[in-house]
Design a protein around this motif. Sequence first.
Motif, short mmCIF file in Angstrom:
data_model
loop_
_atom_site.label_atom_id
_atom_site.label_comp_id
_atom_site.label_asym_id
_atom_site.label_seq_id
_atom_site.Cartn_x
_atom_site.Cartn_y
_atom_site.Cartn_z
N PHE A 68 -0.46 -5.08 -17.27
CA PHE A 68 -1.29 -3.95 -17.66
C PHE A 68 -1.51 -3.94 -19.18
O PHE A 68 -2.56 -3.55 -19.66
CB PHE A 68 -0.66 -2.62 -17.23
CG PHE A 68 -0.82 -2.31 -15.75
CD1 PHE A 68 -0.85 -3.30 -14.81
CD2 PHE A 68 -0.93 -0.99 -15.33
CE1 PHE A 68 -1.00 -3.01 -13.45
CE2 PHE A 68 -1.08 -0.68 -13.99
CZ PHE A 68 -1.11 -1.69 -13.05
N ASP A 76 1.25 2.74 -10.43
CA ASP A 76 0.64 1.43 -10.28
C ASP A 76 1.24 0.53 -11.35
O ASP A 76 1.37 0.95 -12.50
CB ASP A 76 -0.88 1.59 -10.48
CG ASP A 76 -1.67 0.36 -10.10
OD1 ASP A 76 -1.07 -0.69 -9.82
OD2 ASP A 76 -2.91 0.46 -10.11
N ASP A 97 0.64 -7.20 -8.49
CA ASP A 97 0.01 -5.89 -8.70
C ASP A 97 0.33 -5.04 -7.47
O ASP A 97 0.08 -5.48 -6.34
CB ASP A 97 -1.51 -6.10 -8.84
CG ASP A 97 -2.27 -4.86 -9.25
OD1 ASP A 97 -1.66 -3.83 -9.58
OD2 ASP A 97 -3.53 -4.94 -9.25
N SER A 98 0.92 -3.86 -7.70
CA SER A 98 1.33 -3.03 -6.57
C SER A 98 1.39 -1.56 -6.99
O SER A 98 1.59 -1.26 -8.16
CB SER A 98 2.72 -3.47 -6.08
OG SER A 98 3.13 -2.75 -4.94
N GLU A 114 -5.80 -2.18 -2.00
CA GLU A 114 -5.40 -0.93 -2.65
C GLU A 114 -6.32 0.25 -2.35
O GLU A 114 -7.14 0.64 -3.19
CB GLU A 114 -5.26 -1.12 -4.17
CG GLU A 114 -6.44 -1.76 -4.87
CD GLU A 114 -6.23 -1.76 -6.39
OE1 GLU A 114 -5.70 -0.76 -6.92
OE2 GLU A 114 -6.60 -2.75 -7.04
N HIS A 146 -2.61 6.61 -3.93
CA HIS A 146 -2.96 5.20 -4.15
C HIS A 146 -1.77 4.35 -3.74
O HIS A 146 -0.66 4.56 -4.22
CB HIS A 146 -3.27 5.01 -5.65
CG HIS A 146 -3.59 3.59 -6.05
ND1 HIS A 146 -3.26 3.11 -7.30
CD2 HIS A 146 -4.21 2.59 -5.39
CE1 HIS A 146 -3.68 1.84 -7.38
NE2 HIS A 146 -4.26 1.51 -6.25
N GLU A 150 -0.77 0.08 -3.00
CA GLU A 150 -1.31 -1.27 -3.24
C GLU A 150 -0.23 -2.33 -3.02
O GLU A 150 0.92 -2.15 -3.41
CB GLU A 150 -1.81 -1.37 -4.68
CG GLU A 150 -2.31 -2.77 -5.07
CD GLU A 150 -2.87 -2.81 -6.49
OE1 GLU A 150 -2.48 -1.98 -7.32
OE2 GLU A 150 -3.70 -3.71 -6.75
MG MG Z 1 -2.62 -1.99 -9.35
#
Ligand code: MG
Length: 282
Positions: free
Chosen positions: A60, A97, A108-109, A217, A246, A248
Motif C-alpha cells: 500500500f 484492507d 492483497d486481502s 473483493e 469489504h 478480499e
Molecule cells: Mg485490498
Amino acid sequence: MFRRSIYKTPAQLRSMVEPGLITAAALDAVRPLIRPGVTTLELDAEANRVILERGAESNFQLVRGYRHTTCISVNEEVVHGIPGERVLEAGDIVSIDCGAQYQGWNGDSAITVVVRDDTRPELVARREELSRVTEGSMWAGIAAMASASHLGDLGAAIQGYIEAQGVSEVSGRTYGILREYVGHGIGRKMHEAPSVFNYRTPDPGAEVKPGLVLAIEPMVTAGGEETFVEEDDWTVSTTDGSDGSHWEHSVAVHAQGIWVLTAPDGGAAGLAPFGVTPAPIA
Ligand code: MG
Ligand code: MG
C-alpha cells in the motif's frame, strides 16, 4: 510494446504463496486488537510491524500518494479509509484492507470486523449480517473460479449470492454492490489486469484457466450503491449513509485447482459450503 500475459507460470504462482501468507498474518495480528478505544493508526502500525518482521514491505505504501500499510473503513465508509487518530467505538463495523510485497510478488486481502457492543444487540446483529453476506459473496466468487470458463462467471456468482439473500430480516433492506470499485489481477504489482466485476456484465471477459491470479473483493452496503469520495481524497463512503463491508482474498488458479493465497488453509473452510476443495500449489 511488450504486454505481460495475465496468466502466470507455475514458478510464478509458487512465488505468490509467501506474500499471501504474510498478508494473512498481518490481518490475523490486527483482528484481536479491534476493540473500543483503539485508534485506526494503532491497527495500521501492527500490520506494518508484522509485514516488516517477515522481511516483506507494505505494498500500500508503494501506491502513489499513500503512506499507510492498511486502509481502514468504518461504518458508512466502505473502502480506502485512511488510518489516523479515529478511536473505534463499541458497535462500529470496521473493514481492514492490507497487502504485502515479498521478493517482488504481492498479496492483497481484507476483512470486516464488528466491534463488540453488548448494549446494542440489534445494531451488532445488523452489521454482522452485512459482513457475513459480503464474506459469503466473496467465497461464492472464489468458488466459481474452480469451474468458471470466463471472468464474467465470477461476477454473476457474487451478484447472485447477494440477490439470493433477498430482503434482510434484521434491516428490512436489500444489499447494494459498489459498481465503481472492482477486484483485479495481482502479481508483480498489487493491481494488474484484468478487472474483476462484482456483478453481471454483458462481456464474458477473459478466460479462467491455470495461471490466473485474482483479488476477489466485493464491496457491499446495507443500502444504496452510490458512493462519494470524502474530502481526504481517499475514503469512499455511501451517499445514503448506510453501512459498508469489504472482504478480499488473493486467489490462484493452477493445474490442480484453486488455492486462496491469503488464507493459511488455502480457503478450505470458506469454500466447504460451496463443495469446493482447494488444491495446494505444488
Ligand atoms: Mg485490498
Ligand atoms: Mg485489492
